[in-house]
Design an enzyme around this catalytic site. Structure first.
Site, short mmCIF file in Angstrom:
data_model
loop_
_atom_site.label_atom_id
_atom_site.label_comp_id
_atom_site.label_asym_id
_atom_site.label_seq_id
_atom_site.Cartn_x
_atom_site.Cartn_y
_atom_site.Cartn_z
N GLY A 109 0.83 -1.20 0.00
CA GLY A 109 0.00 0.00 0.00
C GLY A 109 0.87 1.25 0.00
O GLY A 109 0.41 2.32 -0.38
N HIS A 247 -9.63 7.23 -10.56
CA HIS A 247 -8.74 6.50 -9.63
C HIS A 247 -9.31 6.51 -8.22
O HIS A 247 -9.80 7.52 -7.74
CB HIS A 247 -7.36 7.16 -9.63
CG HIS A 247 -6.38 6.49 -8.70
ND1 HIS A 247 -5.53 5.49 -9.10
CD2 HIS A 247 -6.12 6.68 -7.38
CE1 HIS A 247 -4.79 5.09 -8.08
NE2 HIS A 247 -5.13 5.80 -7.02
N GLU A 350 19.72 0.49 0.96
CA GLU A 350 19.17 0.18 2.28
C GLU A 350 17.70 -0.22 2.22
O GLU A 350 17.23 -1.01 3.03
CB GLU A 350 19.36 1.38 3.22
CG GLU A 350 20.82 1.72 3.52
CD GLU A 350 21.51 2.52 2.43
OE1 GLU A 350 20.83 2.98 1.48
OE2 GLU A 350 22.75 2.67 2.50
N GLN A 411 27.08 11.27 8.66
CA GLN A 411 27.23 9.87 9.08
C GLN A 411 26.78 9.64 10.53
O GLN A 411 26.94 8.55 11.06
CB GLN A 411 28.71 9.44 8.96
CG GLN A 411 29.44 9.96 7.74
CD GLN A 411 28.97 9.34 6.46
OE1 GLN A 411 29.00 8.15 6.28
NE2 GLN A 411 28.51 10.17 5.53
#
Lengths: 607, 607
Positions: A109, A247, A350, A411
């Site tokens: 979803g 839609h 990731e 970082q």
């Protein structure tokens, strides 16, 4: 357009009409694709959804849930009555599929997630279960704009996942307009081929073409296949077919539409069952014990992470590890070296890494996925959705906070506690030493839901005896005292203890609580400290919002004793520098902690 | 390999040696690419970095910062002395580039972000500024695995950004191993072409080939160009050249390396200045006023969002809007209809949407970007990095919380407050009615930093008079009382007022605080309520962690009066259902609020 395809359309129209919401037109475009799949190519025992040999069907375009549920009815898995409970309170047929029904593997979803998760399931099939099941993933064309889809394309080809078939329902129309690609199927084909897939362009309403494409996909060895299907949104009903503005809403005149589609049907498909009854592969493991460290040793918890998951992997054959191409930083490389067949290099992607872990846990594997803590923000939507998928995930982020030093703020995870605390059912852990880390990792392996553990780049002193129990929801007292309580975690526990030692010389007795479990927090220890110490200072290498300090305040929100709480946290944008310089600049070092504790201990005590 | 290229290498080695950390080998691979760019193709007045006609250079591979800083020295922008402060505390030359120095547009260092941001700058150049500047973006090959790069490829081609050149430094080696593609340049070329780019494969150490490729890129009209350059990591120093295990660390023997590279040099390049001195395009605007609504009207704040940004756009020609293909849901479509040239459809690619906004604000434009609140989680890393970029962004998420109803949890943002509160320098707003929404949007337009506003799918009652001041950091009292305070925001303000009205009949006087500004929270109003009401109930359509409840606790952490706080929030995974059913099931409706308030008002009052 077969009878079954028309039934799937009719039932999509009916359920959406009953709900007065939903996405029938996005279902109607893919009805023939799914009808042919069910009738001729799917191998799924709907009466025995836990059969490990079953194929998997993922709707990456989760909003086409009316079609998904219509398939369940056609397969005899749910009744027509249940179908018409779609989107109602108390129904298991939610607006987008969630795995509270046994045929749904994962929640979809949020677009662009189903295919990366399908890659994880296909990896599980090929490299872990070693069973011949196939993963069929229905994708929308709008979601092809999500970068995560291309992470999936790249990884699936790299891993040679010929047990994976993606089906792109190219109905051309998004929510408000045409997609960037429209019906130019060749562009999808070229992209897929450039990413190493076998690609087949077809008319998605031509049953023979669909059948042939599936057959070709099943026969294609060495690479995954994508079927690029030209379809029409709302196919079969003139009032909506291939029209914009249709839609995500029920049809204005459902009755007329059903008539135009040939009326209601009640076909039941005998979906083929998987052959065999083969058992999934299991990895033999030598067993072993968790690593331990001597008190006073200086060890980075990321190193403890590497050693501990390797040990847990030696004890449990269902444990697997994934990493985002920083395995020599997170130390997951130790796992790779020891258990190569259960290690998955996910490269700098990731989203795909977390999605692969989600896919693997669908099949009962226990993934530990690691990267720099900061970079889990990249996959936050996948983690959010994994909670809706009721996934059991173990995530570990290294190199967090200003204490990483010279690399600078890009970082430095400074929001990971906040982000992970706000994931439903999560736990958030941050051990301050290696022995804590090892025990928490063992606990994570058995835990349901999403577990997150932050490790450190730099070394910390081992303060926890190896035989002291460390539990999710626990804490430990790192320094005794009762004039003030300092609640710390991770890198700043050493700083807090140094502060307490300094205060001791001044006659102020400070209790240092090492809150290695931030969620659930050890409420009892915090409330006891509130009663006994009268004032609390919290310290964390994290932004002030949503982390340990807020968790402590929450634990005291309606407590009988609610002493003042001083929150020390990172309040200015950090820079590069040495770890000590940055802890000092952020005012979360021993000096700042002692200063804050001194002030409230004085204010709070009668002396 | 020119003298300049060698100087860039030597200086990368030197600065990393001085810092004893950094990424010299990742710098050395791209040195020739950057040397030729500076000498022959770049149009950038380093002495006048604010010149709007300047080209832009973005290091998407931000870890190659030694090369970037070596370029600054070669351009005469910084001294050799400053170069050697790299990564030191107090230096502006951080481990990864940040825009605390004027030549850096945005922070990089989280891979896969520079190119999407470059797309935003190129969009600004072509569609907003309408100036002929070029955007040059140096990309690493490892980061080509990030899906966000392909979002950028797709959008750049779709928008015809021939003012954008990407340069992929294909040195083949990631942090721990070879990339998935290695030196197979043709695969990058095919992918780029399939996404609509002009692609040129070259030897990245052949200066003539580099020169020709840049010339070709500049001459290519209608499409962006990517230069796929085969390079060697650590090029020029045998001890590291094309060897694994040499990532992210200084060279073992810097002196020998410098000698091998021909020794130190002190060349200064006369980088060409941009021609012209042309002024950026400015949009004529008609002016106008913020919309207002009558008290008692029922209006969805998402509709107010659409009307308000449209009005702000009519008042200010520098305001632009972006949306993730849900503009008829967020109502940003109103802006598109009124100000078509300043509206950017970003399709289902939230990372690219946020990155484009970041790129546009580099050039002084004021972007408002909208999608469903849940889907900003997809771009969380981009938002985190935007804070490090000191970007001024306005983000609005619609359809949040369980109150959206039937669509189910995948579409329900329940973590947005937590996520956005933990962004440095952010504000987090959640108006409960249309008049609040309008004023907050006007305030956001002028605000520095990252502003987030949550809007609602459903209608709420207008309770705020149009002429009452609504400010970031403010709040309003929606119901007077002093037996208990109920702090609410958004959809649950109506519920809280209903609860207060019910309690009034029972003789309990409840103060309802409408905390439309969650960060900064109106600390004074909360502390006053704590003093005057004695007990506090917080209510939010959000998980219990990191949202309004935690913000209230934080405001009281070290206050003199710290009454008990009861936090009402969504504690179980929601389902589909009607909004009222779901508010009730989550125990955040009027009944639950009245129950909680009754309990603490009784407990807290002497009666």
């Amino acid at each position: 357009m077969s009878e079954l395809g028309q039934q799937l359309r009719v039932d999509s129209v009916r359920s959406s009409a009953a709900a007065n919401s939903g996405h029938p037109t996005s279902s109607m475009s893919a009805a023939d694709l799914m009808a042919v799949l069910m009738e001729k190519h799917l191998r799924l025992d709907y009466q025995n959804p836990e059969d490990p040999n079953n194929d998997h069907v993922i709707f990456s375009k989760g909003h086409a849930s009316p079609l998904y549920y219509a398939m369940l009815k056609a397969a005899g898995a749910i009744t027509d009555e249940e179908l018409l409970t779609f989107r109602r309170f108390g129904s298991k047929l939610e607006g987008h599929p969630v795995p509270i029904i046994p045929w749904v593997d994962v929640a979809t979803g949020s677009l662009g997630q189903g295919l990366p998760i399908a890659v994880g399931e296909a990896l599980a099939g090929k490299k872990l279960d070693r069973l011949p099941y196939r993963v069929w993933c229905l994708c929308g064309d709008s979601e092809m704009a999500e970068g995560s889809m291309w992470e999936a394309f790249e990884h699936a080809a790299f891993a040679g996942l010929d047990n994976l078939t993606a089906i792109i329902d190219v109905n051309r129309l998004g929510q408000t307009r045409e997609t960037m690609v429209g019906w130019d199927l060749d562009r999808y084909v070229k992209r897929a081929e450039a990413f190493g897939w076998h690609a087949i362009a077809i008319d998605g309403h031509d049953d023979d073409a669909i059948d042939a494409a599936y057959a070709e996909a099943r026969e294609t060895a060495g690479t995954p296949t994508v079927i690029v299907a030209r379809t029409k949104k709302g196919k079969g009903v003139k009032a909506v077919e291939d029209l914009p503005g249709k839609h995500g809403k029920p049809l204005d005149d459902a009755e007329a539409a059903i008539e135009e589609l040939g009326g209601e049907r009640d076909l039941t498909v005998e979906v083929a069952k998987p052959e065999g009854g083969r058992a999934p592969h299991r990895f033999d493991v030598p067993g072993g014990e968790l690593p331990t460290w001597e008190l006073g040793e200086e060890v980075a918890t990321r190193e403890a992470y590497g050693k501990s998951i390797t040990a847990v992997g030696a004890m449990h054959g269902d444990v697997v590890a994934l990493d985002g191409e920083v395995s020599n930083s997170t130390h997951s490389e130790m796992f790779r070296e020891a258990h190569e067949e259960r290690y998955f290099e996910m490269f700098i992607a990731e989203q795909q890494m977390v999605a692969a872990a989600v896919g693997m846990q669908v099949r009962g594997w226990k993934p530990f996925a690691s990267t720099f803590a900061a970079f889990f923000t990249r996959a936050y939507d996948f983690i959010r959705m994994a909670a809706i998928s009721r996934a059991d995930l173990r995530l570990s982020g290294s190199h967090a906070g200003v204490s990483i030093g010279e690399d600078g703020p890009s970082q430095m995870a400074l929001e990971d506690f906040a982000a992970f605390r706000a994931v439903h059912g999560s736990c958030v852990l941050h051990p301050s030493d290696a022995n804590q880390c090892a025990q928490l990792i063992e606990a994570m392996a058995d835990r349901k839901g999403i577990s997150y553990l932050r490790t450190l780049r730099g070394k910390t002193q081992v303060r926890t005896p190896a035989d002291e129990a460390v539990t999710i929801g626990g804490s430990r007292i790192a320094h005794e005292g009762d004039d003030v309580a300092i609640v710390a975690c991770g890198i700043v526990v050493d700083q807090a203890v140094a502060a307490a030692e300094q205060l001791e010389g001044e006659g102020v007795s400070a209790r240092v609580i090492d809150a290695y479990s931030i969620k659930p927090l050890d409420q009892e220890a915090i409330r006891t400290a509130a009663r006994e110490c009268g004032a609390i200072v919290t310290v964390e290498d994290h932004w002030p919002e949503g982390g340990l300090g807020d968790a402590v305040l929450d634990a005291l929100a309606d407590a009988e004793e609610r002493p003042p709480v001083t929150k020390l946290a990172v309040r200015e944008m950090p820079t590069s520098g040495k770890p000590d310089e940055l802890l000092h600049a952020a005012a979360i070092d021993a000096e700042a902690i002692a200063g804050a504790a001194r002030q409230v201990a004085k204010a709070g005590s009668p002396a």
